[in-house]
Design an enzyme around this catalytic site. Structure first.
Site, short mmCIF file in Angstrom:
data_model
loop_
_atom_site.label_atom_id
_atom_site.label_comp_id
_atom_site.label_asym_id
_atom_site.label_seq_id
_atom_site.Cartn_x
_atom_site.Cartn_y
_atom_site.Cartn_z
N MET A 11 -1.50 -7.14 7.40
CA MET A 11 -2.49 -8.06 6.81
C MET A 11 -1.98 -8.69 5.52
O MET A 11 -2.78 -9.11 4.68
CB MET A 11 -3.79 -7.30 6.53
CG MET A 11 -4.33 -6.54 7.73
SD MET A 11 -5.77 -5.56 7.27
CE MET A 11 -5.96 -4.53 8.74
N SER A 12 -0.68 -8.76 5.35
CA SER A 12 -0.14 -9.31 4.09
C SER A 12 1.16 -10.04 4.37
O SER A 12 1.40 -10.49 5.49
CB SER A 12 0.09 -8.15 3.11
OG SER A 12 1.13 -7.31 3.58
N HIS A 30 -4.83 -9.63 -1.18
CA HIS A 30 -4.93 -9.87 0.27
C HIS A 30 -5.95 -10.95 0.56
O HIS A 30 -6.97 -11.07 -0.12
CB HIS A 30 -5.36 -8.59 1.00
CG HIS A 30 -4.41 -7.45 0.84
ND1 HIS A 30 -4.48 -6.58 -0.22
CD2 HIS A 30 -3.36 -7.05 1.61
CE1 HIS A 30 -3.51 -5.68 -0.10
NE2 HIS A 30 -2.82 -5.94 0.99
N ASN A 37 1.71 3.58 11.33
CA ASN A 37 0.95 4.05 12.51
C ASN A 37 1.39 3.21 13.69
O ASN A 37 1.98 2.15 13.51
CB ASN A 37 -0.56 3.86 12.26
CG ASN A 37 -0.89 2.41 11.91
OD1 ASN A 37 -0.74 2.00 10.75
ND2 ASN A 37 -1.31 1.63 12.89
N HIS A 48 -7.25 4.14 7.54
CA HIS A 48 -6.49 3.88 6.31
C HIS A 48 -5.85 5.16 5.76
O HIS A 48 -4.78 5.11 5.16
CB HIS A 48 -7.41 3.23 5.27
CG HIS A 48 -6.70 2.82 4.02
ND1 HIS A 48 -5.69 1.86 4.02
CD2 HIS A 48 -6.83 3.24 2.74
CE1 HIS A 48 -5.24 1.72 2.78
NE2 HIS A 48 -5.91 2.54 1.99
N SER A 55 0.83 -1.22 0.00
CA SER A 55 0.00 0.00 0.00
C SER A 55 0.85 1.25 0.00
O SER A 55 1.67 1.43 0.89
CB SER A 55 -0.84 0.10 1.28
OG SER A 55 -1.70 -0.95 1.41
N ALA A 68 2.88 -1.97 4.36
CA ALA A 68 2.57 -0.95 5.35
C ALA A 68 2.06 -1.72 6.57
O ALA A 68 1.29 -2.67 6.41
CB ALA A 68 1.47 -0.03 4.82
N HIS A 97 -4.23 0.60 -5.04
CA HIS A 97 -3.38 -0.42 -5.66
C HIS A 97 -3.61 -0.36 -7.17
O HIS A 97 -4.75 -0.46 -7.63
CB HIS A 97 -3.75 -1.82 -5.15
CG HIS A 97 -3.26 -2.09 -3.76
ND1 HIS A 97 -2.29 -3.02 -3.49
CD2 HIS A 97 -3.59 -1.55 -2.58
CE1 HIS A 97 -2.05 -3.03 -2.18
NE2 HIS A 97 -2.84 -2.16 -1.62
N TYR A 147 -7.92 -10.85 3.05
CA TYR A 147 -9.18 -10.22 3.49
C TYR A 147 -10.08 -9.79 2.33
O TYR A 147 -11.26 -9.49 2.52
CB TYR A 147 -8.92 -9.01 4.41
CG TYR A 147 -8.19 -7.85 3.79
CD1 TYR A 147 -8.80 -7.02 2.85
CD2 TYR A 147 -6.87 -7.56 4.15
CE1 TYR A 147 -8.13 -5.96 2.28
CE2 TYR A 147 -6.19 -6.50 3.58
CZ TYR A 147 -6.82 -5.71 2.64
OH TYR A 147 -6.15 -4.66 2.08
N GLU A 148 -9.54 -9.77 1.12
CA GLU A 148 -10.38 -9.45 -0.04
C GLU A 148 -11.29 -10.62 -0.40
O GLU A 148 -12.17 -10.48 -1.25
CB GLU A 148 -9.50 -9.10 -1.25
CG GLU A 148 -8.73 -7.80 -1.09
CD GLU A 148 -7.79 -7.56 -2.26
OE1 GLU A 148 -8.27 -7.11 -3.30
OE2 GLU A 148 -6.59 -7.84 -2.13
N1 HPA Z 1 -2.61 -3.20 11.63
C1 HPA Z 1 -2.72 -4.03 10.58
N2 HPA Z 1 -2.39 -3.68 9.36
C2 HPA Z 1 -1.91 -2.44 9.16
C3 HPA Z 1 -1.78 -1.53 10.21
C4 HPA Z 1 -2.16 -1.93 11.51
O1 HPA Z 1 -2.06 -1.18 12.50
N3 HPA Z 1 -1.28 -0.39 9.67
C5 HPA Z 1 -1.12 -0.61 8.35
N4 HPA Z 1 -1.49 -1.85 8.03
#
Ligand code: HPA
Length: 271
Positions: A211-212, A83, A235, A246, A30, A113, A61, A85-86
């Protein structure tokens, strides 16, 4: 159709499009996809044109493969990944890594990310991935194993190549780039974690959560590819800052992309 047969079709399509030898596969996370714009003599192929390739649904993306030369190396970059989750299966999520291996790449560089769990991390830090924890509740290798693709029980002891990590650290030092190191823990998403889950993650030894990456690295190891992984801490993880969204993830990748691109390009040149 078997995985092998699909890969033969995908690879021959890509060869027709002008994709030749590959040294490194690049999986750009991302907000980090811009690196592919710097690839020279680029052959760009949209995912929807490629036989057996899934289509990415995530905003931000690009959904294309870019082949060409970067830092003197032949690369095939995935600008936008798939992903779990998709709703894709783990096999679909990792299909591009299979394609890279089928096209004889010897290594991949994965980026993402992620949220910082280690209390010494700050948003905007880059983190060299030293190891991973699969907490996604699935594994892309579940099912019959095609022996010619890789072993039934792959050894994950050195999933992230030690020599590559050392090279990346040397490069970071030489160019004055700050590079943290740590363990990446993969969750399925799409929810961000709860503060309790982050407490658990830290207790279990995670430095970052995302998540990847985890499935792709499993398949890379299965395929005999060497792996370099670099995360952007976008973050602080849940419970360590007021709220998560996001937009912040995208803003942070935007802020550090120059540094991130420099690190990947200089490391690629040194490998
Ligand atoms: N958690 C999961 N996936 C993420 C995060 C997070 O805090 N930040 C960016 N992708």
């Amino acid at each position: 159709m078997s995985l092998k047969e699909k890969l033969v079709e995908t690879a021959s399509f890509m060869k027709e499009k002008g994709v030749k030898e590959i040294d490194f596969g690049l999986i750009l996370g991302s907000g980090l996809g811009e690196l592919a714009d710097e690839i020279e003599d680029a052959v760009v192929i949209s995912y929807h044109e490629i036989p057996h390739f899934p289509v990415s649904t995530v905003v931000g993306h690009a959904g294309q493969l870019v082949y060409g030369t970067l830092s003197g190396k032949k690369v095939l970059a995935l600008q936008g990944r798939f992903h779990y989750y998709e709703g894709h299966s783990m096999q679909t999520v990792t299909y591009p890594v299979r394609v890279m291996a089928a096209m004889k790449a010897h290594s991949i560089i994965v980026t993402n990310a992620c949220g910082g769990v280690n209390t010494t991390f700050s948003p905007g830090d880059l983190m060299l991935i030293t190891d991973q924890i699969n907490f996604m509740g699935a594994n892309p290798l579940i099912g019959a194993n095609e022996e010619e693709m890789g072993p039934r029980f792959p050894d994950m002891s050195q999933a992230y190549n030690g020599d590559y990590r050392n090279k990346a650290k040397e490069v970071a030092e030489k160019h004055g780039l700050h590079l943290k190191e740590g363990v990446y823990m993969g969750f399925s998403g799409p929810t961000y974690e709860t503060p309790a889950e982050i407490h658990m993650a830290r207790t279990l030894g995670a430095d970052a959560v995302g998540m990847s990456t985890v499935p792709e690295v499993i398949v890379a190891v299965h395929s005999g590819l060497k792996v370099l992984g670099i995360s952007c801490i976008t973050n602080l993880a849940a419970g360590m800052q007021a709220t998560l969204n996001h937009e912040e993830v995208v803003e942070t990748t935007e802020r550090v992309k120059t540094e991130f691109k420099a690190l990947v390009k200089e490391t690629l040149a040194a490998l």
